[in-house]
Design an enzyme around this catalytic site. Structure first.
Site, PDB file in Angstrom:
ATOM      1  N   GLU A  50      18.130  25.822  22.338  1.00  0.00           N
ATOM      2  CA  GLU A  50      17.215  26.228  21.432  1.00  0.00           C
ATOM      3  C   GLU A  50      15.892  25.792  21.532  1.00  0.00           C
ATOM      4  OE1 GLU A  50      16.933  25.520  16.301  1.00  0.00           O
ATOM      5  OE2 GLU A  50      17.033  23.846  17.501  1.00  0.00           O
ATOM      6  N   LYS A 141      15.250  32.113  13.131  1.00  0.00           N
ATOM      7  CA  LYS A 141      16.119  31.169  12.496  1.00  0.00           C
ATOM      8  C   LYS A 141      15.600  31.361  11.104  1.00  0.00           C
ATOM      9  CE  LYS A 141      17.257  26.348  12.744  1.00  0.00           C
ATOM     10  NZ  LYS A 141      16.766  24.966  13.265  1.00  0.00           N
ATOM     11  N   CYS A 175      21.004  26.278  16.095  1.00  0.00           N
ATOM     12  CA  CYS A 175      20.998  24.822  15.450  1.00  0.00           C
ATOM     13  C   CYS A 175      21.745  24.816  14.045  1.00  0.00           C
ATOM     14  CB  CYS A 175      19.677  24.116  15.332  1.00  0.00           C
ATOM     15  SG  CYS A 175      19.612  22.429  15.344  1.00  0.00           S
TER      16      CYS A 175
END
Length: 321
Positions: A50, A141, A175
């Site tokens: 990430e 994200k 994540c």
């Protein structure tokens, strides 16, 4: 036993590396080096952590990141944005060309300067590049975590997509998105059986969730993390001494790993080791484990519960000429 063939198996590479922190071009050069290493090792899918390009915002928790109108925060943030990636400007072209040259699919975590959102805010994005060198999805994200919200903007559902790769169907999340049940379910419902989870770097994150997702979905799960030590901060980092004053020796210790569709380790978390980690997986294992549980097939009840996914790319304007 079912006999395997070349479409059934896939060789995966996990690049557990540190960035050249907040240096866009030098980090791209390091990524290219690892693509070549993975090609030499006959990898067909290579995954990076990430926000690797150009790095995770470690400074926030070390420098009073929530202080309003702080000159320190503004100057580091500006440096971060300048070193983030604008895909429309061709800043991933070198990486795409190498993917094509080596017939290798790639998942890469980037900080994205999204042009359709003005090009000044940044998004933590997971980019999928296929073996022809084409960018097939950019997943921003959905929900930055805790202090990440001070520098990252929240994304949208446009990148909730899966991709065919040999017999596999691959998708990915960033994540703590991997803890979001409905985001996982969206990918399961699209047919995902190889899940990619990318992290900034900590076995604390990957140790439990990797096996949990594998057992829940009856899929292979590949968790890839980065590394970051005090010595990885470049000398030209703005306000470096203030960052280092409170920095631990290790901020990201890796923890990259692979679990099989039964939830057992294929590669347990690898700690404090930079390099290329590889494994070959067999699609038949997915079919074997789906025999008794399939979360979106015979063990689902869409007449009782059903998920709606909005994949519209969000923007502040809708231009009609």
């Amino acid at each position: 036993m079912i006999q395997t063939d070349t479409k059934n198996t896939l060789k995966i590479g996990m690049a557990q590396i540190s960035p050249v922190w907040l240096n866009k071009q030098k980090t791209i050069d390091k990524i290219k080096t690892y693509i070549k290493k993975a090609a030499d090792d006959n990898c067909e899918l290579l995954v990076f952590g990430e926000a690797l390009l150009p790095g995770y915002p470690f400074w926030i928790s070390l420098t009073d990141g929530a202080k309003f109108n702080s000159t320190t925060q503004k100057e580091i943030h500006a440096h971060y944005v300048k070193n983030s990636i604008q895909i429309e400007a061709g800043e991933l072209d070198e990486i795409c060309a190498l993917a094509k040259e080596n017939s290798m699919a790639i998942y890469l975590g980037i900080m994205e300067r999204a042009k359709n959102r003005g090009g000044h805010s940044i998004y933590c994005s997971l980019v999928y590049i296929n073996a022809n060198g084409d960018i097939k999805s950019v997943h921003r994200k959905l929900q930055p975590t805790y202090d990440e919200r001070l520098t990252w903007a929240p994304g949208d559902g446009n990148g909730l997509r899966v991709h065919d790769l040999k017999d596999f169907c691959v998708g990915g999340l960033n994540c703590w998105e991997n803890w979001m049940p409905l985001s996982r379910t969206a990918l399961y419902g699209m047919g995902e059986n190889l899940h990619i989870a990318v992290w900034p770097g900590s076995d604390y994150n990957t140790l439990d969730i990797t096996r949990f997702i594998a057992r829940e979905s009856r899929s292979f799960v590949v968790s890839v993390s980065s590394l970051m030590k005090v010595e990885d901060f470049p000398a030209d980092t703005p306000h470096l001494q203030e960052i280092l004053k409170n920095a631990p020796d290790t901020m990201a210790n890796g923890g990259s790993c692979i679990a099989g569709p039964d939830g057992e380790w294929i590669i347990p978390p690898v700690i404090d080791k930079e390099g290329l980690i590889t494994s070959t997986i067999d699609f038949n294992r997915v079919l074997e484990e789906r025999q008794n549980f399939d979360p979106v097939g015979h063990y689902s009840r869409p007449d009782v519960t059903k998920l709606t996914v909005n994949r519209e790319r969000q923007s502040i304007i809708d231009i009609i000429d």
